[in-house]
Design a protein around this motif. Structure first.
Motif, PDB file in Angstrom:
ATOM      1  N   CYS A 185       7.362   4.109   3.286  1.00 56.12           N
ATOM      2  CA  CYS A 185       7.065   2.750   3.756  1.00 56.12           C
ATOM      3  C   CYS A 185       5.943   2.755   4.789  1.00 56.12           C
ATOM      4  N   ASN A 186       5.695   3.888   5.387  1.00 54.42           N
ATOM      5  CA  ASN A 186       4.755   3.976   6.492  1.00 54.42           C
ATOM      6  C   ASN A 186       3.305   3.774   6.074  1.00 54.42           C
ATOM      7  N   HIS A 187       2.962   4.245   4.878  1.00 52.98           N
ATOM      8  CA  HIS A 187       1.548   4.222   4.514  1.00 52.98           C
ATOM      9  C   HIS A 187       1.372   4.168   3.005  1.00 52.98           C
ATOM     10  N   GLY A 188       0.156   3.826   2.614  1.00 52.70           N
ATOM     11  CA  GLY A 188      -0.257   3.922   1.224  1.00 52.70           C
ATOM     12  C   GLY A 188      -1.296   5.017   1.084  1.00 52.70           C
ATOM     13  N   SER A 189      -2.337   4.740   0.323  1.00 48.97           N
ATOM     14  CA  SER A 189      -3.363   5.741   0.032  1.00 48.97           C
ATOM     15  C   SER A 189      -4.360   5.862   1.190  1.00 48.97           C
ATOM     16  N   PRO A 190      -5.199   6.922   1.175  1.00 49.78           N
ATOM     17  CA  PRO A 190      -6.322   6.956   2.123  1.00 49.78           C
ATOM     18  C   PRO A 190      -7.176   5.703   1.975  1.00 49.78           C
ATOM     19  N   ALA A 191      -7.736   5.234   3.089  1.00 48.73           N
ATOM     20  CA  ALA A 191      -8.286   3.878   3.076  1.00 48.73           C
ATOM     21  C   ALA A 191      -9.696   3.737   3.625  1.00 48.73           C
ATOM     22  N   TYR A 192     -10.247   4.754   4.274  1.00 47.87           N
ATOM     23  CA  TYR A 192     -11.578   4.592   4.870  1.00 47.87           C
ATOM     24  C   TYR A 192     -12.243   5.953   5.003  1.00 47.87           C
ATOM     25  N   THR A 193     -13.486   5.972   5.450  1.00 44.56           N
ATOM     26  CA  THR A 193     -14.386   7.130   5.587  1.00 44.56           C
ATOM     27  C   THR A 193     -15.003   7.551   4.256  1.00 44.56           C
ATOM     28  N   MET A 194     -14.844   6.784   3.197  1.00 46.10           N
ATOM     29  CA  MET A 194     -15.489   7.108   1.918  1.00 46.10           C
ATOM     30  C   MET A 194     -16.975   6.767   1.988  1.00 46.10           C
ATOM     31  N   PRO A 195     -17.845   7.598   1.430  1.00 41.06           N
ATOM     32  CA  PRO A 195     -19.276   7.238   1.389  1.00 41.06           C
ATOM     33  C   PRO A 195     -19.496   5.890   0.715  1.00 41.06           C
ATOM     34  N   GLU A 196     -18.759   5.645  -0.345  1.00 37.23           N
ATOM     35  CA  GLU A 196     -18.733   4.336  -0.997  1.00 37.23           C
ATOM     36  C   GLU A 196     -17.297   4.025  -1.338  1.00 37.23           C
ATOM     37  N   ASP A 197     -16.911   2.771  -1.171  1.00 41.02           N
ATOM     38  CA  ASP A 197     -15.523   2.369  -1.431  1.00 41.02           C
ATOM     39  C   ASP A 197     -15.127   2.734  -2.867  1.00 41.02           C
ATOM     40  N   GLN A 198     -13.978   3.399  -2.988  1.00 42.73           N
ATOM     41  CA  GLN A 198     -13.491   3.820  -4.300  1.00 42.73           C
ATOM     42  C   GLN A 198     -12.405   2.880  -4.803  1.00 42.73           C
ATOM     43  N   PRO A 199     -12.329   2.679  -6.122  1.00 46.43           N
ATOM     44  CA  PRO A 199     -11.263   1.833  -6.656  1.00 46.43           C
ATOM     45  C   PRO A 199      -9.882   2.403  -6.327  1.00 46.43           C
ATOM     46  N   MET A 200      -8.966   1.516  -5.981  1.00 43.11           N
ATOM     47  CA  MET A 200      -7.559   1.794  -5.680  1.00 43.11           C
ATOM     48  C   MET A 200      -7.331   2.312  -4.267  1.00 43.11           C
ATOM     49  N   TYR A 201      -8.258   3.054  -3.701  1.00 36.67           N
ATOM     50  CA  TYR A 201      -8.039   3.591  -2.354  1.00 36.67           C
ATOM     51  C   TYR A 201      -7.996   2.472  -1.322  1.00 36.67           C
ATOM     52  N   GLY A 202      -6.952   2.487  -0.502  1.00 39.87           N
ATOM     53  CA  GLY A 202      -6.782   1.456   0.513  1.00 39.87           C
ATOM     54  C   GLY A 202      -6.319   0.126  -0.045  1.00 39.87           C
ATOM     55  N   GLU A 203      -5.914   0.103  -1.318  1.00 39.49           N
ATOM     56  CA  GLU A 203      -5.468  -1.129  -1.944  1.00 39.49           C
ATOM     57  C   GLU A 203      -3.956  -1.098  -2.163  1.00 39.49           C
ATOM     58  N   LEU A 204      -3.360  -2.296  -2.261  1.00 36.13           N
ATOM     59  CA  LEU A 204      -1.920  -2.424  -2.482  1.00 36.13           C
ATOM     60  C   LEU A 204      -1.683  -3.566  -3.457  1.00 36.13           C
ATOM     61  N   TYR A 205      -0.862  -3.310  -4.472  1.00 40.45           N
ATOM     62  CA  TYR A 205      -0.604  -4.280  -5.525  1.00 40.45           C
ATOM     63  C   TYR A 205       0.874  -4.622  -5.586  1.00 40.45           C
ATOM     64  N   ASP A 206       1.174  -5.837  -6.082  1.00 43.13           N
ATOM     65  CA  ASP A 206       2.564  -6.264  -6.183  1.00 43.13           C
ATOM     66  C   ASP A 206       3.116  -5.975  -7.574  1.00 43.13           C
ATOM     67  N   ALA A 207       4.344  -6.439  -7.826  1.00 45.12           N
ATOM     68  CA  ALA A 207       5.029  -6.121  -9.074  1.00 45.12           C
ATOM     69  C   ALA A 207       4.315  -6.692 -10.289  1.00 45.12           C
ATOM     70  N   GLU A 208       3.527  -7.750 -10.102  1.00 47.47           N
ATOM     71  CA  GLU A 208       2.783  -8.355 -11.201  1.00 47.47           C
ATOM     72  C   GLU A 208       1.366  -7.796 -11.309  1.00 47.47           C
ATOM     73  N   GLY A 209       1.043  -6.815 -10.490  1.00 50.12           N
ATOM     74  CA  GLY A 209      -0.274  -6.208 -10.543  1.00 50.12           C
ATOM     75  C   GLY A 209      -1.340  -6.958  -9.778  1.00 50.12           C
ATOM     76  N   ARG A 210      -0.942  -7.898  -8.924  1.00 49.83           N
ATOM     77  CA  ARG A 210      -1.903  -8.664  -8.144  1.00 49.83           C
ATOM     78  C   ARG A 210      -2.251  -7.927  -6.850  1.00 49.83           C
ATOM     79  N   LEU A 211      -3.518  -8.000  -6.456  1.00 51.75           N
ATOM     80  CA  LEU A 211      -3.969  -7.354  -5.223  1.00 51.75           C
ATOM     81  C   LEU A 211      -3.397  -8.081  -4.016  1.00 51.75           C
ATOM     82  N   LEU A 212      -2.633  -7.342  -3.188  1.00 46.02           N
ATOM     83  CA  LEU A 212      -2.053  -7.919  -1.970  1.00 46.02           C
ATOM     84  C   LEU A 212      -2.846  -7.561  -0.723  1.00 46.02           C
ATOM     85  N   ALA A 213      -3.400  -6.360  -0.728  1.00 43.88           N
ATOM     86  CA  ALA A 213      -4.068  -5.876   0.481  1.00 43.88           C
ATOM     87  C   ALA A 213      -5.195  -4.938   0.085  1.00 43.88           C
ATOM     88  N   ASP A 214      -6.232  -4.921   0.936  1.00 41.15           N
ATOM     89  CA  ASP A 214      -7.381  -4.058   0.679  1.00 41.15           C
ATOM     90  C   ASP A 214      -8.017  -3.681   2.013  1.00 41.15           C
TER      91      ASP A 214
END
Length: 559
Positions: A185-214
């Motif tokens: 519950c504490n954390h999701g994926s790595p979220a920053y310091t990427m040279p360019e933002d990568q898909p899925m990293y730092g993102e969170l989706y709900d049960a229907e696959g909708r983006l909740l957080a980025d």
């Protein structure tokens, strides 16, 4: 009438005389037990799902991520260390199910698996490289499962046609194995310091696959509290570059309660909670209460990474959620004794049998290494001695995969600790001396309620020998176990001469019965164990006083 009255009087006198001559009623034996928690009967095999056995080549996704950011088979070589791997290696649900009998035959009754939720589909480009400091995640993938981006969906590397998580837990149940789910519950994926933002990293989706957080590849201090996509995350950095959940946001609690209730309904029997000390007690109290509203008395244990008993004990208290913990102080003590050769006597302190530090010391998860620290650097005899202790002393034993053959002993994360086990190692293990000894002592515990739940009373600990009793006495079920251990290289004669109940005691591993008065002397083979049991209730006054003290301290809120 006078005659009748006289006869009645005579009968009354005779009846009174008979009552006076009757022996006093036999008092019910006192209740003695370490815990009544049902999960205390289990023995747990912990495995990293991706690193156990590849049962389905079709879900390896070897082309995922492309040539530069591929997620499958990413070797890593740090200076002076054997080659490791930071990519997926193929282990999956099917590989576990195919070897469920192998695990159960060792005497295990539960399997703790790493997180099952969906992780990013590329290797991480941010952070620093492994070997260059703490939290070095550059080039790594989410093979371990702890970089969740959708906590309602299984990672595609784990499932097979006809074998999703619900079907997996059913297959494990059919093999006599409960499923312990690793939850974060504490954390999701790595979220920053990427040279360019990568898909899925730092993102969170709900049960229907909708983006909740980025996180949008922003440092936590740059997150905008007015941006709904940033509202799930804290604005202070914590672990590595991970997306740290904001426990003050009630939506965070709602998200994880809903996600993990889903997995319970699909067959998760218990939870192991990751990184518990990185969120406050209030969050865990609310989380555990919500889970237990639907599933009363649901068993949870946590990783509170500290070697101080007082620090990890707080999570076990009712006001903080009644969550058991992995016994890190015990892990340190076990390494000192069984890898470094210290005396058995140095084990007594970590048990906390009469200190009241823990809500209940008998419900702690006892272990000696795991995926986040070097494997114990023990030899073959050290592993055998360890298991003899772990499966007879207080607590619920947890064994990390491969320890049944001393797999990669002494190695850290990037040099072998998380290496692929595979079918060949399973076959090798079936005749390995460590596994054979483990299966023997695990079978003893599996058939002994006193070893699972009984109070522990230590008789005598020396450099190489230990003698103690385990006692369970409740609701008409009575069992005492006398445990005698020897970690020396030669046979030892061990005498137990305190607190023994007179009567017949039988050896759990041999066809032998002993008529004991008040002491017994036995020869214990080198690196051996003897466990004698009796079903007689305790009848030693001195021992009764000792047990009453231990009973009082077995549960912290009882005084």
């Amino acid at each position: 009438m006078r005659v009748a009255a006289a006869a009645i009087a005579t009968l009354m006198i005779v009846a009174c005389a008979m009552v006076d001559d009757m022996p006093p009623p036999i008092a019910e034996p006192e209740d003695y037990y370490g815990t009544l928690e049902p999960f205390a009967s289990e023995a747990v095999y912990f495995l990293m799902t991706d690193r156990f056995v590849d049962g389905d080549l079709g879900n390896n996704h070897e082309d995922q991520g492309g040539a530069e950011l591929g997620t499958f088979d990413r070797p890593i070589k740090l200076e002076g260390l054997p080659t490791g791997n930071i990519g997926y290696l193929g282990g999956d649900f099917k590989g576990i199910v195919a070897n469920a009998d192998y695990i159960a035959d060792m005497g295990f009754t539960a399997v703790w698996i790493t997180p099952i939720v969906d992780n990013p589909n590329e290797a991480f480009t941010g952070g620093i490289r492994p070997g260059e400091g703490f939290g070095a995640d550059k080039g790594k993938t989410g093979y371990h499962g702890y970089w969740g981006v959708n906590f309602f969906v299984e990672d595609e590397h784990l499932v097979s046609p006809g074998l999703d998580f619900g079907q997996f837990t059913q297959a494990m149940d059919d093999a006599g194995l409960k499923t312990v789910l690793d939850v974060v519950c504490n954390h999701g994926s790595p979220a920053y310091t990427m040279p360019e933002d990568q898909p899925m990293y730092g993102e969170l989706y709900d049960a229907e696959g909708r983006l909740l957080a980025d996180h949008q590849n922003l440092h936590p201090s740059d997150l905008d509290p007015a941006n709904p996509l940033h509202a799930f995350y804290r604005r202070e950095p914590d672990l590595a570059q991970l997306s740290d959940m904001d426990w003050e946001n009630p939506d965070v609690l709602e998200y994880f309660v809903a996600a993990y209730l889903q997995w319970i309904e699909q067959g998760a029997h218990a939870f192991r909670i990751d990184t518990i000390k990185h969120m406050p007690y209030e969050f865990w109290k609310a989380f555990s209460d919500r889970i237990r509203e639907k599933h009363p008395d649901y068993f949870m244990f946590a990783e509170a990474y500290s070697f101080e008993a007082a620090q990890i004990a707080a999570y076990t208290y009712p006001e903080n959620g009644s969550i058991s913990v992995l016994d890190f102080p015990g892990k340190a003590a076990l390494g000192a004794v069984f890898a470094d050769g210290e005396s058995y006597a140095s084990l007594e302190e970590y048990l906390h049998l009469d200190t009241g530090v823990y809500a209940n010391p008998y419900e702690l998860m006892t272990f000696y290494d795991n995926h986040d620290m070097p494997r114990i650097d023990a030899d073959q005899n050290g592993f055998i001695d360890l298991h003899n202790w772990l499966f007879t002393s207080r607590g619920i034993p947890v064994i990390y995969y491969g320890s049944e053959i001393g797999f990669r002993a002494g190695t850290d994360q990037h040099s072998g600790n998380r290496d692929y086990f595979g079918h060949d190692s399973v076959q090798k293990a079936k005749s390995h001396p460590i596994r054979e000894a483990l299966a023997n002592i695990a079978a003893v515990r599996k058939n002994s309620i006193s070893l699972q739940r009984g109070l522990q009373a230590n008789i005598e600990f020396t450099d190489n020998t230990a003698a103690f009793l385990r006692v369970y006495q409740k609701d008409g079920v009575t069992e005492q176990a006398l445990v005698l251990l020897n970690k020396g290289d030669g046979a030892q004669t061990v005498t137990a001469d305190r607190w023994l109940t007179p009567g017949d005691w039988w050896d759990t591993q041999k066809d032998e019965t002993f008529a004991i008065e008040n002491r017994i002397t036995l020869d214990i083979a080198a690196h051996g164990v003897r466990v004698l049991v009796t079903d007689r209730p305790v009848n030693n006054a001195e021992f009764e006083e000792k047990l009453k003290l231990l009973q009082r301290y077995s549960k912290r809120d009882s005084g």
